[in-house]
Scaffold this active site. Sequence first.
Site, PDB file in Angstrom:
ATOM      1  N   SER A 174       1.077  -6.711  -8.482  1.00 30.50           N
ATOM      2  CA  SER A 174       1.724  -7.702  -9.348  1.00 30.50           C
ATOM      3  C   SER A 174       0.963  -7.874 -10.650  1.00 30.50           C
ATOM      4  CB  SER A 174       1.836  -9.046  -8.619  1.00 30.50           C
ATOM      5  OG  SER A 174       2.744  -8.970  -7.545  1.00 30.50           O
ATOM      6  N   ALA A 209      -6.729 -11.791   0.925  1.00 30.20           N
ATOM      7  CA  ALA A 209      -7.327 -10.484   0.587  1.00 30.20           C
ATOM      8  C   ALA A 209      -8.303 -10.643  -0.577  1.00 30.20           C
ATOM      9  CB  ALA A 209      -6.231  -9.455   0.306  1.00 30.20           C
ATOM     10  N   ASP A 269      -5.642   6.090   2.338  1.00 31.35           N
ATOM     11  CA  ASP A 269      -5.648   4.716   1.848  1.00 31.35           C
ATOM     12  C   ASP A 269      -7.018   4.092   2.078  1.00 31.35           C
ATOM     13  OD1 ASP A 269      -3.650   2.209   1.210  1.00 31.35           O
ATOM     14  OD2 ASP A 269      -5.274   1.616   2.551  1.00 31.35           O
ATOM     15  N   HIS A 304       0.833  -1.202   0.000  1.00 36.02           N
ATOM     16  CA  HIS A 304       0.000   0.000   0.000  1.00 36.02           C
ATOM     17  C   HIS A 304       0.870   1.256   0.000  1.00 36.02           C
ATOM     18  CE1 HIS A 304      -4.114  -1.696   0.964  1.00 36.02           C
ATOM     19  NE2 HIS A 304      -3.336  -2.753   1.063  1.00 36.02           N
TER      20      HIS A 304
END
Length: 475
Positions: free
Chosen positions: A371, A389, A123, A24
Amino acid sequence: MAEQETEQQQQHQLIFIPFPAAGHLVSMVELAKLLVRRHSTLAVSIPIVTSPSTAAAVTRYIDSLAPTPRVNLLRLPKDDGGGQSFPAANFTPMIESQKPRVREAVSAELARSGARLAGFVLDMLCTSMLDLAEEFGAPSYIYFTSGAAFLRFQLHVQESHDEEGFDVTEFKEAELACPGLTRPVPSKVIPSGFLNKEWVALVYTITRNFRKTKGILVNTVRELESYALESLSGGMNVPKVYPVGPILNLKGEKSRRDDDDVTIEWLDQQPESSVVFLCFGSMGAFRGEQVREIACALEGSGHRFLWSLRRPGEGGPWASPTDYEDVREVLPEGFLDRTAEVGRVMGWVPQVAVLAHKSIGGFVSHCGWNSTLESLWFGVPMATWPMYAEQQFNAFLLVEELEIATEVRMDYRSESEEVVSAEELERGIRSLMEDCSRKGRMKEFSDLVRGALIDGGSSSSSIAEFIGDVSNNDL
């Protein structure tokens, strides 16, 4: 001196609040760099929030950064409380505990710079900081570090719960229809956090807070997720959405090992597009039985390989993996000798440098969004093996919705400790490396992703729009 004061007064200051996890933080820092490059009077200050389990990785990353003009990293005092685990009950208190440190750091930075505060960018997991933005009288924005389709899914589940009493934890059907997707979402790829009553309550709170902000910046590209972005623009009490991706650290990070260069030199010696790369992110790791199945699959496939193999961390599911002192202790006997000419087994590797290499022909990935965007950027075909996640959802998006990836699994969950067989893995690797049907589509998306940030590109235009909006905020 007077000119300096005038320049400072004209400067627009954004405060970024990152979540204390390397993936993050890296993305948020790269966004800050991009914004200040695009606007000469914009500055970004980033209080570096940490937790006991992530402090070492965050510090290592911060120490590796070269100074960037008008991007100020504000190191906060370390938080020595807590442990490795982040159960849902402790998640919000962990963020809340940082508020006094953040408040003090922001106040000091604004007093020092004399800049005009234009807003807070939080965030996606730090929405409990909204009231801090209100204290400073500043508008708030969200930085969503995953994709637009997942944002739409999250908003849909929360809205269905609040308005219709829908309980996703009790959902028993095979598929869940969701606006923003052309196909229903299989229940098997609904993220684990949505299936746990304690965690999903936190998800609902976070998502409701999204709707209180002035806008959501999403790390995606309009051409990649046009259907989801169109759905997000149709009202629903959703603030303005800015697709600003791909936000990537294309310089990557050295693995801090002496053999990074040796790895690249080995890749230099391999034929173009001949090597399958296996890497499962900063938290991806396997124990003995699964490691042996992967080894058997690689050997059976006959393909060249580069395998980032790491040991699960000790101290709970949030503990960072470590490198094996000797990978022979977990690999089948004789494996390294038998594959010495065609493969390498490493610990952590410089993923960006590897994906950029011409010898890489496929990527077996955990489907983390960073990624995924890196793979798209370099046009490397993917095989999906999600871990945690929202990665199961991402795998579905890549395989079924976008049709640019091959499936090893879409529904694997690291907490299950299920062992994927060598036969299943070998089929996935062979499909990835030998089936060319999706490679052309991957190349098309790669060109679109790369074009988004050039002048006149979709993300470049969205970034300019965001800068214009925050510059005009009347504070």
